[in-house]
Scaffold this active site. Sequence first.
Site, PDB file in Angstrom:
ATOM      1  CB  SER A 256      -0.862   0.006   1.266  1.00 25.09           C
ATOM      2  OG  SER A 256      -1.475   1.275   1.424  1.00 25.09           O
TER       3      SER A 256
ATOM      4  CE1 TYR B 264      -4.134  -2.500   5.049  1.00 22.62           C
ATOM      5  CE2 TYR B 264      -3.529  -0.240   4.522  1.00 22.62           C
ATOM      6  CZ  TYR B 264      -3.983  -1.484   4.121  1.00 22.62           C
ATOM      7  OH  TYR B 264      -4.283  -1.704   2.794  1.00 22.62           O
TER       8      TYR B 264
END
Length: 257
Positions: free
Chosen positions: A149, A162
């Site tokens: 990401s 995350y």
Amino acid sequence: MILPSFRLDGCIAVVTGAGSGMGRAFSIALAHAGADVVITELPGREANACETAEEARAAGHRVLTVPLDVTQTASIHEMVNRVLAEWGRIDILVNNAGVNILQYAVDVTEEAWNFIVDTDLKGLFFCSQAVARHIIQRGGRGKIINIASQVGLVGYEQRPVYCAAKGGVVNLTRVLALEWAPYRINVNAVAPTVVRTPLVEKLLQDKAVLEDTLRRIPLGRVAEVDDITGAVVFLASPASDFVTGHTLVVDGGWTAM
Ligand SMILES: NC(=O)c1ccc[n+]([C@@H]2O[C@H](COP(=O)([O-])OP(=O)(O)OC[C@H]3O[C@@H](n4cnc5c(N)ncnc54)[C@H](O)[C@@H]3O)[C@@H](O)[C@H]2O)c1
């Protein structure tokens, strides 16, 4: 000059978390590029896997659906053994399965930490290990693509676990690329920006969140799944044979700011 090949004819590709969002789009794109595709998805979400399989089959190649919980190493080994029993080999692995929970760091529980890290980092590692062992054993040559990401590269509030997990994916990608280069296994990552999928759809319905997101993306929109599939097909294909350890950022310019 000869145009390098982006085709995947004759290759067998495994996609994790393939019943939804990007995993579904990657499976269909890989099938259209010529691959036989293994759609893996959490037990209990077979209906989603079947929908992906139906769309991928329309490309005209073989499709297999296999249950997989990436947080369970026994499940990973069962999946790999099943694919090898049915089709005999794996050439491409797309580590796509991922989860997130929005929480400020002061609120993160051990349970939330384990849920995110076990799926996004530990699961990705053990899927890679299981597939790499098979590829090494059969003489080498394969592609592993990790879905990281943009927030594996920059910080973003409310996503401490995350961000840590995806940052881990970016650096793990480099190590696996180094260790497995002698076996001609290319290991790369793709780092998307915010992509309109079930993972973030609800969040984007919040006008303030959407405005804040768009302010951070110079190209002026969130990504659609089809914005990301080209990067995955490229990294799966012979066109990327000399690319390894790299994270290909597909973020509309977010991290250029
Ligand atoms: N959507 C975004 O904005 C965005 C941005 C950057 C990166 N990503 C990453 O892209 C990947 C795909 O996300 P998405 O947006 O398509 O999400 P999604 O929620 O639509 O899909 C995730 C899939 O992973 C599966 N999954 C979850 N836990 C699993 C487990 N333990 N074992 C096997 N499968 C499991 C889910 O069932 C689901 O099908 C994730 O790794 C995510 O972190 C998403």
